[in-house]
Design an enzyme around this catalytic site. Structure first.
Site, PDB file in Angstrom:
ATOM      1  N   ARG A 506       0.821  -1.205   0.000  1.00  0.00           N
ATOM      2  CA  ARG A 506       0.000   0.000   0.000  1.00  0.00           C
ATOM      3  C   ARG A 506       0.859   1.260   0.000  1.00  0.00           C
ATOM      4  NH1 ARG A 506      -5.012   2.259  -1.176  1.00  0.00           N
ATOM      5  NH2 ARG A 506      -5.210   4.175   0.014  1.00  0.00           N
ATOM      6  N   GLU A 507       1.941   1.253   0.742  1.00  0.00           N
ATOM      7  CA  GLU A 507       2.760   2.453   0.905  1.00  0.00           C
ATOM      8  C   GLU A 507       3.535   2.802  -0.363  1.00  0.00           C
ATOM      9  OE1 GLU A 507       3.014   4.660   3.193  1.00  0.00           O
ATOM     10  OE2 GLU A 507       2.064   3.809   4.957  1.00  0.00           O
ATOM     11  N   SER A 508       4.154   1.812  -0.992  1.00  0.00           N
ATOM     12  CA  SER A 508       5.088   2.125  -2.074  1.00  0.00           C
ATOM     13  C   SER A 508       4.958   1.250  -3.305  1.00  0.00           C
ATOM     14  CB  SER A 508       6.524   2.003  -1.554  1.00  0.00           C
ATOM     15  OG  SER A 508       6.837   0.633  -1.302  1.00  0.00           O
ATOM     16  N   TYR A 610      -7.066   3.749   3.551  1.00  0.00           N
ATOM     17  CA  TYR A 610      -5.804   3.067   3.832  1.00  0.00           C
ATOM     18  C   TYR A 610      -6.046   1.811   4.674  1.00  0.00           C
ATOM     19  CZ  TYR A 610      -0.977   2.510   5.572  1.00  0.00           C
ATOM     20  OH  TYR A 610       0.262   2.024   5.895  1.00  0.00           O
TER      21      TYR A 610
END
Length: 645
Positions: A506-508, A610
């Site tokens: 999810r982050e990168s 998120y």
């Protein structure tokens, strides 16, 4: 008749062909390795040698994919080589090599007043400086009617930010051609106040008639502090534009101080010059702000908005407000009154089923849960858990042939990207890959996703599939990237590797060099300050781009958040995105909410989405790694808040 001898010969031939192919590929890779080393050596000096020497070097690497970048670097140094530059730009138009040469060359042509050549090589652009220079040349050469030039000039001028100095002569000529209208200045003032450069406002004030200059002061004061609109004599009532300032201030003030915003609204609600559009705009913002804050007054605003204003965002807060009150009949009613195109969305189908379930309509609820349980989605997984069904990946791999892969590998952009990858120059590699995406059809984009995955370039595979909206190849979209490193770190810090994999995805999207505007770095988007706290020492920024180091810091931080939240992964996930203290403000202190309701009522859209995404990804990675744990099963009975016995 097939004999043993013929089978033996066929096997030997096939083995020989395969061996030759491997030998050829090895030779090709060895050649590329030598050429890469030579490229790096020449790159440092290609713009500092004689023309004859440069041509010799370029010929030496004529068949190397990155040779054009050597030509580019040399031409960037010799911007008066007009014919050579024109030839190069024709050959590489639209590639990542185009604008790094085209813009400085066009600026040189403008300096030299080469209007014809400038206009012939300016393909149009969003670059304000070049647009202004082009319009100036079109004005002097009469290449366009003046009316069209002035229209485009006004559009460039009417921006909420300062424009390049190259535009000043054009703006002067435009304003000399006809008086500057106050309406145009007011439009730019509003843009500068609402999101542009506030420092532009004092200059714009000087362009207004004396009796209207106070309006610029109103905009500037409201930009700095929206509470000023609540002052009794702030608006003298001399100009209709005051209502634009009022609407802008109210929409900002309601997020800071709802009571003050509502009191100010009451004083102006009957103003006959406050237009219907302005009123509805303010009402909509009030409804969303109050609902997101859990303010009971939100009902009055949500129920009075006309149906045509209801989009996904407003629907979210209308349903969330009813959910926070656990008013299940109201939840069902609100959903069934949403526009038809919204009712079919999986989120509203899930919440309608939840409302039916809570009202005792078990069979109707089960039927709806069953209908969406097969979807690989947060709500699909949640629905499956509620009725005891196993989660479904709904995996459908892309259909790409070996021939399509082989053909794509011959594309110049792919070859250049691969060479930049081998050099560790990821930014240049991505530019080439993005150029490939921009010039490919849907099947080629799907093929590029498959190829990127083969290259272990997982981020490009993920983004390539997203570009065409192909969501069902789970192996490409959720690769087991850095699995060994993730597992080692997860074991060290006592968390599930599926959770940390989901966070990194999810982050990168597994970009080891990812960098956010807020300053987060690397695979798990660690803030430097967080890294310093974890390490209890000053951590160098470059260390956060090392995948192993980044994973260790990120996993350690996840363990810390898990402990701070008493093992609750929902709250820990939210805290990873929004910060522990902020999440604590969202926890009910005198009651408890079902876990799915709490997630749905998180005030920040970014954090809300998120948490949903990470939990869904966690489930996907558990399945991919053959972990039996159902992530969503515990969420069915989970409560967030203070449980009163």
């Amino acid at each position: 008749m097939i004999t043993f001898r013929s089978l033996f010969i066929a096997t030997v031939v096939a083995s020989t062909v395969a061996s030759c192919a491997l030998t050829a590929r090895a030779a090709e890779q060895d050649t590329f390795k030598q050429q890469r080393q030579r490229f790096l050596a020449l790159e440092h000096n290609i713009d500092n040698v004689s023309r004859k020497q440069a041509e010799s070097w370029l010929a030496e690497l004529e068949d190397y994919p990155l040779q054009p970048y050597l030509r580019l670097k040399r031409l960037q140094k010799f911007l008066n080589a007009h014919d050579a530059i024109e030839t190069f730009l024709t050959e590489y138009q639209g590639t990542p090599m185009d604008w790094p040469l085209r813009k400085p060359w066009l600026l040189r042509l403008a300096e030299q007043q080469q209007a014809e050549r400038f206009l012939a090589n300016f393909p149009g652009s969003s670059d304000a400086e070049l647009k202004c220079l082009a319009l100036r040349f079109q004005l002097t050469t009469k290449a366009l009617p003046e009316a069209e030039i002035w229209q485009q000039t006004e559009e460039i001028w009417t921006e909420g930010k300062s424009q390049p100095r190259a535009c000043d002569p054009l703006f002067t000529a435009w304003r000399d051609s006809k008086p500057l209208q106050s309406e145009t200045v007011h439009r730019r003032l509003q843009l500068a106040a609402e999101g542009g450069q506030a420092q532009l406002i004092p200059y714009l004030k000087t362009l207004l008639p004396a009796n209207e200059q106070y309006l610029a002061d109103l905009w500037l004061q409201t930009r700095r502090n929206p509470a000023v609109v609540g002052r009794a004599k702030f608006f003298p009532g001399k100009h209709i534009i005051e209502r634009d300032v009022l609407a802008y201030g109210l929409k900002r003030l309601v997020w800071r101080s709802p009571d003050q915003a509502l009191a100010t609204w009451q004083r102006h609600v009957n103003d006959p010059y406050f237009t219907k559009a302005q009123r509805l705009d303010v009402q909509r913002q009030f409804a969303i702000a109050l609902a997101s804050k859990g303010d009971s007054r939100a009902d009055n605003w949500l129920t009075t908005l006309p149906a045509e204003l209801f989009d996904a965002n407003l629907a979210q807060w209308q349903v969330a407000h009813a959910l926070r009150e656990l008013d299940w009949p109201k939840v069902q009613k609100v959903i069934e009154q949403l526009p038809e195109e919204l009712q079919g969305d999986i989120n509203w189908r899930y919440w309608r089923a939840r409302a039916l379930e809570e009202q005792g309509e078990a069979e109707l609820a089960k039927a709806e849960f069953t209908a969406i349980a097969g979807q690989r989605h947060y709500y699909g997984f949640m629905a499956a858990a509620r009725i005891g069904l196993p989660p479904s990946l709904a995996h459908n791999p892309v259909k790409v042939s070996d021939e399509e892969i082989a053909q794509l590998q011959q594309h110049p952009a792919v070859q250049r990207a691969q060479q930049f990858l081998a050099l560790g120059r990821l930014t240049e590699a991505r530019r080439e890959w993005n150029h490939l995406q921009d010039t490919s059809d849907e099947q080629q984009k799907i093929t590029s996703a498959k190829l990127a995955n083969q290259l272990q370039w997982h981020e490009r595979a993920i983004f390539s599939l997203a570009d065409v909206g192909y969501w069902d190849d789970v192996e490409l979209r959720f690769p087991l990237a850095y699995q060994q490193e993730m597992q080692l770190s997860a074991d060290k810090f006592n968390i599930d590797s599926g959770w940390s994999m989901a966070i990194a995805r999810r982050e990168s999207s597994f970009m080891a060099d990812a960098y956010s505007p807020a300053g987060a770095r690397g695979l798990m988007q660690i803030m430097p300050g967080t890294a310093n706290e974890i390490a209890k020492k000053q951590v160098q920024i470059r260390q956060l781009y090392n995948p192993v180091t980044n994973i260790d810091y990120g996993t350690d931080y996840l363990n810390y958040l898990k402990q701070r939240n008493d093992g609750n992964l929902l709250k820990a996930t939210a805290a990873y995105n929004a910060g522990y203290r902020r999440v604590m403000q969202w926890i009910p202190q005198d009651y408890a909410l079902p876990a799915d309701v709490w997630v749905e009522t998180i005030p920040y859209q970014e954090t809300r989405e998120y948490v949903k995404a990470v939990m869904a990804y966690y489930q996907i990675y558990n399945i991919r790694m053959n972990v039996a744990q159902d992530v969503f099963k515990p969420l069915v009975a989970m409560k967030i808040g203070v449980v009163v016995e």
